[in-house]
Design a protein around this motif. Structure first.
Motif: not given
Length: 109
Positions: A43-62
């Protein structure tokens, strides 16, 4: 004949590995503990993966706000945070839900 030998093999080694019901319970508890640790680590590793994906999605939204709504990165961020903190919430939540009453310290409900 081979099936009989195989069954006899398992009976002999199973009887030597576990002597009492208490041994079976202790073995099961130790296996559950390692399974718990594995789930918390994943769950910790998956959480890190979701956090990284969130930053990429913020970049795509920008870059293109009409293509990627703001809800996607915020959802990924929330899921990532929850997965990161599952490990630190597991022990207190378990104590809260499955409280063990100590001797002489029982409160009436």
């Amino acid at each position: 004949m081979n099936l009989v030998r195989l069954a006899l093999f398992f009976v002999v080694f199973a009887s030597k590995a576990v002597a009492t019901v208490n041994d079976v319970a202790n073995t099961l508890i130790s296996q559950l503990q390692s399974g718990r640790e594995m789930i918390l680590t994943l769950s910790f590793i998956a959480g890190l993966g979701f956090m990284i994906a969130a930053f990429f999605k913020f970049k795509q939204h920008k870059d293109n706000p009409t293509q990627v709504p703001i809800g996607n990165p915020l959802t990924y961020l929330l899921i990532g945070l929850l997965l990161l903190y599952v490990g630190s919430l597991a022990e207190p939540l378990g104590q809260t839900l499955f409280e063990k009453a100590e001797a002489g310290n029982v409160t009436p409900k």
